[in-house]
Design a protein around this motif. Structure first.
Motif, short mmCIF file in Angstrom:
data_model
loop_
_atom_site.label_atom_id
_atom_site.label_comp_id
_atom_site.label_asym_id
_atom_site.label_seq_id
_atom_site.Cartn_x
_atom_site.Cartn_y
_atom_site.Cartn_z
N ARG A 1 -21.15 8.47 1.58
CA ARG A 1 -21.85 9.07 0.44
C ARG A 1 -21.09 8.86 -0.85
O ARG A 1 -21.68 8.72 -1.92
CB ARG A 1 -22.07 10.56 0.68
CG ARG A 1 -23.04 10.87 1.81
CD ARG A 1 -23.23 12.36 1.97
NE ARG A 1 -23.77 12.97 0.77
CZ ARG A 1 -23.97 14.28 0.61
NH1 ARG A 1 -23.68 15.11 1.60
NH2 ARG A 1 -24.46 14.74 -0.51
N ALA A 2 -19.73 8.81 -0.75
CA ALA A 2 -18.90 8.61 -1.94
C ALA A 2 -18.67 7.14 -2.25
O ALA A 2 -18.05 6.80 -3.27
CB ALA A 2 -17.55 9.30 -1.75
N GLY A 3 -19.15 6.25 -1.38
CA GLY A 3 -18.96 4.82 -1.60
C GLY A 3 -17.54 4.35 -1.33
O GLY A 3 -17.09 3.35 -1.92
N LEU A 4 -16.81 5.04 -0.44
CA LEU A 4 -15.43 4.73 -0.14
C LEU A 4 -15.29 4.20 1.28
O LEU A 4 -16.16 4.43 2.13
CB LEU A 4 -14.53 5.96 -0.31
CG LEU A 4 -14.53 6.62 -1.69
CD1 LEU A 4 -13.68 7.90 -1.68
CD2 LEU A 4 -14.00 5.65 -2.75
N VAL A 5 -14.18 3.52 1.54
CA VAL A 5 -13.92 3.01 2.88
C VAL A 5 -12.42 3.03 3.11
O VAL A 5 -11.62 2.96 2.17
CB VAL A 5 -14.48 1.57 3.03
CG1 VAL A 5 -13.74 0.59 2.13
CG2 VAL A 5 -14.41 1.11 4.47
N GLU A 6 -12.03 3.15 4.36
CA GLU A 6 -10.62 3.11 4.77
C GLU A 6 -10.39 1.76 5.46
O GLU A 6 -11.04 1.44 6.45
CB GLU A 6 -10.35 4.26 5.73
CG GLU A 6 -8.94 4.33 6.27
CD GLU A 6 -8.77 5.51 7.21
OE1 GLU A 6 -8.26 5.31 8.33
OE2 GLU A 6 -9.19 6.64 6.84
N VAL A 7 -9.45 0.98 4.92
CA VAL A 7 -9.18 -0.37 5.41
C VAL A 7 -7.81 -0.38 6.07
O VAL A 7 -6.81 -0.04 5.43
CB VAL A 7 -9.24 -1.41 4.28
CG1 VAL A 7 -9.02 -2.81 4.82
CG2 VAL A 7 -10.56 -1.31 3.53
N GLU A 8 -7.76 -0.77 7.34
CA GLU A 8 -6.49 -0.83 8.06
C GLU A 8 -6.15 -2.27 8.40
O GLU A 8 -6.93 -2.99 9.03
CB GLU A 8 -6.55 -0.01 9.35
CG GLU A 8 -5.24 -0.03 10.13
CD GLU A 8 -5.34 0.71 11.45
OE1 GLU A 8 -4.42 1.48 11.77
OE2 GLU A 8 -6.34 0.51 12.17
N ALA A 9 -4.94 -2.71 7.97
CA ALA A 9 -4.44 -4.03 8.34
C ALA A 9 -3.74 -3.91 9.68
O ALA A 9 -2.75 -3.19 9.82
CB ALA A 9 -3.48 -4.54 7.27
N ALA B 1 0.85 -1.20 0.00
CA ALA B 1 0.00 0.00 0.00
C ALA B 1 0.88 1.24 0.00
O ALA B 1 1.95 1.25 0.61
CB ALA B 1 -0.93 0.00 1.21
N ARG B 2 0.42 2.27 -0.68
CA ARG B 2 1.17 3.53 -0.75
C ARG B 2 0.21 4.69 -0.56
O ARG B 2 -0.93 4.66 -1.02
CB ARG B 2 1.88 3.65 -2.11
CG ARG B 2 2.80 4.88 -2.20
CD ARG B 2 3.47 4.91 -3.57
NE ARG B 2 2.49 5.10 -4.63
CZ ARG B 2 2.71 4.81 -5.91
NH1 ARG B 2 3.85 4.26 -6.27
NH2 ARG B 2 1.76 5.02 -6.80
N GLN B 3 0.68 5.73 0.12
CA GLN B 3 -0.11 6.94 0.33
C GLN B 3 0.84 8.07 0.74
O GLN B 3 2.00 7.85 1.07
CB GLN B 3 -1.15 6.72 1.42
CG GLN B 3 -0.54 6.39 2.79
CD GLN B 3 -1.58 6.35 3.88
OE1 GLN B 3 -2.08 7.38 4.30
NE2 GLN B 3 -1.91 5.14 4.35
N THR C 1 -2.77 1.43 6.58
CA THR C 1 -4.06 1.76 6.01
C THR C 1 -4.03 1.80 4.49
O THR C 1 -3.06 2.30 3.89
CB THR C 1 -4.52 3.13 6.54
OG1 THR C 1 -4.56 3.08 7.97
CG2 THR C 1 -5.90 3.49 6.02
N VAL C 2 -5.08 1.28 3.90
CA VAL C 2 -5.37 1.47 2.48
C VAL C 2 -6.48 2.50 2.42
O VAL C 2 -7.62 2.24 2.80
CB VAL C 2 -5.79 0.15 1.81
CG1 VAL C 2 -6.07 0.39 0.33
CG2 VAL C 2 -4.72 -0.90 1.99
#
Length: 519
Positions: free
Chosen positions: A458-466, A428-430, A476-477
């Motif tokens: 509302r934007a249909g997004l999610v933050e996924v943390e391993a 993952a990169r950010q 986080t992704v």
């Protein structure tokens, strides 16, 4: 010393030479105070020095008490340390929780052939979270302890000989000095040196402006145009920052070596040990067991990235959380950082930090633009209002430059977003000001955290943390689509998330996030 119980490991004391090192270290710190008292105090010399002399005597006595009351031992299962007289401390670390062994020898320690052994342990109870420190043992004893604590040979086999010199993975190249001025930590160190110099002048009662050469130069600058004075001052600060950064880089990374040492007993302890050795005045040695290594991270701060540089860090428990915690190399060319990350993980670069990454949806770009341009626009409005009230008519128009800068920053942050699932790693990169590319072992993931704000929903997004026990504790992704985020977590660690799967697009529990994991 005799063991407490028949057959138990004997208690050991620290090296007797620390009786000289501890008081001398305190006396050296007292020297500036003694100099100030001699130059500025009143009365005879003895009267001015009785305070530092008394403190020196207390330091010697304290060193003797500390040596007499400090004991340690290493059993088959634990490392135990007993310290203190008035306040006794008993610290015990299970050997299966030991992740790193850090050897540090400051200049005074090196003169007496001593080293400080810092044992880093995985997070457990509060008393075990930071491991323990042995200050100080002989250099040979420190190296023996390092091998003993990182290798756990089977009891039914004879003791293996000391490992041969390790395979060299990287060594210092002096051409890397060009990256020294591009690191924030080095420039911050220059500020600390400047503050220390100012305090020294202040303690001695001297005003640098009263020195003849400085006074003459100041008079010339006051008669020169304002722009020239600002330019001269900026150039002087730049020269000091560059020279100081190069000196700090040289002291910190002198004689740098990254090696891989084979395990003393490969059958009982598969894998080896990554060892980083560096330092001029203070010699440092960090050893990370590959069995406990959970990944690697390539960090590119803004200035370093502008010079096409980067730095590689190991992801393991027991490492310090500062900027240099787990650093496997100094700031280097970007390609070299990715090469070291791949060597540390025994993978091809395109399977870890150079893996082709999946782009995130355009809704993530809209979020980046909103979060960057929105605050910049608010600042512009405040600048126009302040310029009208003061008045400073140029303040509002000048602030308009923030808008394109914020937009460019948002675009750069979006371009940095990406993730991929390779055979053994989650990549993952950010980030823009601090870009980070993480390659985390899928076997090191112990849980998942999903976060979704109202705007992300509302934007249909999610933050996924391993979630992992190594490094920062979680990686986080950012801003992936909700179905992709759930699919990513389920594919990375099969059967971990399956019992908790929820319909796509509804990963939230209504409070902004949900969490699942394994023990």
């Amino acid at each position: 010393m005799t063991p407490d119980v028949a057959g138990a490991a004997p208690w050991r004391r620290l090296n007797p030479r620390m009786l000289a090192v501890t008081p001398l270290s305190g006396v050296i710190r007292l020297l500036p105070v003694a100099v100030v008292l001699l130059l500025t105090g009143q009365g005879d010399v003895v009267g001015r020095l009785w305070v530092p002399l008394g403190i020196a005597v207390l330091l010697v006595a304290g060193g003797v008490v500390r040596w007499r009351t400090t004991r340690y031992r290493i059993t088959d299962e634990r490392v135990e340390l007993h310290t203190g007289w008035l306040r006794r401390q008993r610290r015990s670390v299970p050997r299966d929780r030991i992740r790193t062994v850090d050897l540090t020898a400051k200049l005074l320690h090196r003169v007496f052939g001593l080293s400080v052994v810092q044992v880093g342990a995985a997070s457990g109870s509060a008393s075990e979270s930071s491991g323990l420190s042995l200050d100080a043992v002989s250099k040979a004893e420190a190296d023996r302890l390092r091998r003993e604590l990182l290798d756990r040979p089977r009891a039914d086999l004879p003791a293996a000989p000391a490992p041969a010199p390790g395979e060299e993975l990287a060594r210092l190249r002096w051409s890397w000095l060009r990256f020294a001025p591009l690191t924030f930590s080095s420039i911050a160190g220059i500020g600390a040196v400047g503050a220390a110099g100012f305090n020294l002048f202040d303690d001695l009662g001297l005003d640098p402006r009263e020195l003849p050469p400085v006074d003459d130069a100041a008079q010339r600058l006051t008669t020169a145009p304002l722009w020239l004075g600002i330019a001269v001052l900026a150039l002087a600060l730049l020269v000091v920052a560059v020279v100081g950064a190069v000196l700090l880089f040289a002291e910190r990374w002198y004689d740098y070596r990254l090696t891989r040492e084979a395990a003393a007993d490969p059958d009982a302890a598969p894998g080896g040990t990554l060892r980083v050795k560096r330092g001029l005045l203070t010699r440092r040695s960090l050893s990370v067991s590959e069995r406990r290594l959970r990944g690697a991270e390539v960090v590119e701060p803004l200035l370093l990235r502008a010079g096409r540089g980067a730095q590689c860090h190991a992801l393991s428990t027991g490492l310090s959380r500062d900027a240099q915690g787990g650093a496997l190399q100094p700031p280097v060319p970007r390609a070299e950082a990715h090469r070291v990350a791949a060597l540390a993980l025994r993978e091809h670069p395109e399977e870890v930090t150079l893996a082709p990454l999946r782009r995130h949806p355009r809704a993530a770009l809209q979020r980046r633009l909103t979060r960057a341009v929105g605050p910049a626009a608010a600042v512009v409005v405040l600048a126009f209002a302040a310029g009208w009230a003061v008045p400073l008519p140029w303040l509002g128009p000048a602030s308009l430059a923030l808008l394109p800068v914020a937009a460019l920053l948002a675009l750069d942050r979006f371009r940095a977003l990406g993730h991929e699932l390779t055979a053994r790693h989650l990549v993952a990169r950010q980030g823009s000001v601090q870009r980070r590319t993480v390659a985390l072992q899928r076997a090191g993931v112990i849980g998942w955290t999903f976060r979704q704000s109202v705007f992300q929903r509302r934007a249909g997004l999610v933050e996924v943390e391993a979630v992992t026990a190594a490094g920062a504790g979680g990686y986080t992704v950012l801003d992936v689509s909700a179905p992709d985020g759930v699919a990513l977590a389920d594919a990375a660690v099969p059967r971990l998330l399956t019992p908790f799967l929820v319909p796509p697009g509804d990963v939230s529990d209504g409070g902004g996030g949900c969490r699942t994991g394994r023990g």
